[in-house]
Enzyme design. Structure first.
Site, PDB file in Angstrom:
ATOM      1  CB  CYS A 142      25.852 -26.220  22.418  1.00 50.05           C
ATOM      2  SG  CYS A 142      27.495 -26.033  22.098  1.00 50.05           S
ATOM      3  CG  HIS A 235      26.594 -30.221  19.833  1.00 46.70           C
ATOM      4  ND1 HIS A 235      25.168 -29.600  19.657  1.00 46.70           N
ATOM      5  CD2 HIS A 235      27.229 -29.405  20.224  1.00 46.70           C
ATOM      6  CE1 HIS A 235      25.785 -28.277  19.171  1.00 46.70           C
ATOM      7  NE2 HIS A 235      26.806 -28.279  19.568  1.00 46.70           N
ATOM      8  CD  GLU A 237      22.333 -31.810  18.976  1.00 47.21           C
ATOM      9  OE1 GLU A 237      22.953 -30.852  18.524  1.00 47.21           O
ATOM     10  OE2 GLU A 237      22.376 -32.286  20.101  1.00 47.21           O
TER      11      GLU A 237
END
Length: 306
Positions: A142, A235, A237
């Site tokens: 990001c 993102h 994750e």
């Protein structure tokens, strides 16, 4: 194989409950295996949350990974207990003489600032320059990806008309990219950002290759060279409730925030969100560790100097 993390790291209990094989330092030193040395530069304010999310993904591979945590010394975290930082984090000065198979640079909530006005920008530049000769492959996330593209290749970021917020469909642009080996033709990724990079800027740089993108979210994945640098705009994750936490935080504070797109069923925030990106997230990190780190890194990291 397990991920090796520091003794007593809070992520250990969480990952163990999820049946992710975790090995503490005490147990790992008894094994005669050369683990992959991966460095995590955690720029996020809630460091425990982020280190747990990334440990979950990095640990879900057949490889033994030794994870080391670092933070910037030029910025003091206000959202993570001091005792946690002292126990588990190092500064760049403490690790800069070493070599690493992989480095992950996280995002950070500073995207509306010009890069040069970020408190730790000079320190981050030093780390990114160091990574070119001391790290086999660096994975940027990001804002970390935008910072890396700007520092290494001069690619600017642009402010979006409104926050890109939600879960978006993506597609591969390079069908045989090994970073996306095993992916479906369309896959989902969460995004939460106010800025972006433009395709035309990236395409001007011959060293860069766009690997995947989204009609709604724009460029998603970029690789440099043979994968020495990977830039990921979303993102993957994120946990199931990370977007909801951000949404409710701003909503309850009276800030202008829209319901995250494609996250709740029918975009109805009274319903439970549906996770549609977890399998792709695990595959993304296992592919990076396997093909861009493990398969090509030297056994003796002392020979890494490029």
């Amino acid at each position: 194989m397990p991920i090796k993390i520091p003794n007593n790291l809070p992520a250990t209990k969480t990952l163990t409950r999820e049946n992710i094989f975790v090995m503490t330092e005490t147990r790992a030193i008894t094994q005669d295996i050369r683990p992959l040395k991966v460095l995590l530069l955690n720029l996020m304010p809630k460091k425990i949350e982020t280190e747990t999310q990334l440990s979950r993904l990095i640990g879900n591979t057949p490889l033994q990974v030794e994870l080391e945590l670092i933070m910037t010394k030029s910025h003091k975290s206000k959202n993570t207990p001091e005792e946690h930082l002292i126990s588990f984090y190092k500064t760049f000065d403490e690790i800069k003489d070493g070599n690493y198979d992989g480095l992950v640079i996280t995002g950070a909530p500073v995207e509306l600032l010009p890069f040069e006005e970020v408190e730790y920008w000079d320190e981050l530049c030093e780390i990114m320059e160091w990574s070119k000769t001391h790290v086999h492959s660096t994975f940027h996330i990001c804002w970390g990806a935008q910072a890396g593209l700007y520092y290494h290749y001069g690619i600017p970021k642009y402010r979006l008309p409104e926050k890109l917020f939600g879960v978006f469909s993506h597609r591969m642009e390079i069908k045989n990219s090994i970073l996306f080996r095993g992916f479906d033709d369309n896959f989902n990724v969460p995004h939460s950002r106010h800025t972006t990079v433009l395709r035309e800027d990236i395409e001007k740089v011959p060293e860069l290759e766009i690997l995947a993108s989204s009609k709604e979210a724009g460029i998603y994945a970029i690789a440099a060279g043979a994968g020495e640098q990977i830039f990921i705009m979303g993102h993957s994750e994120y946990d199931a409730l990370t977007l909801e936490s951000e949404y409710l935080r701003d909503k309850n504070a009276g800030l202008p925030i829209e319901v995250p797109k494609h996250y709740y069923p029918d975009d109805d925030d009274t319903q439970d969100p549906v996770v549609t990106w977890r399998s792709c997230a695990n595959l993304l990190y296992s592919n990076w560790l396997n093909y861009f780190v493990y398969q090509t890194t030297p056994y003796d990291l002392a020979t890494l100097k490029k």
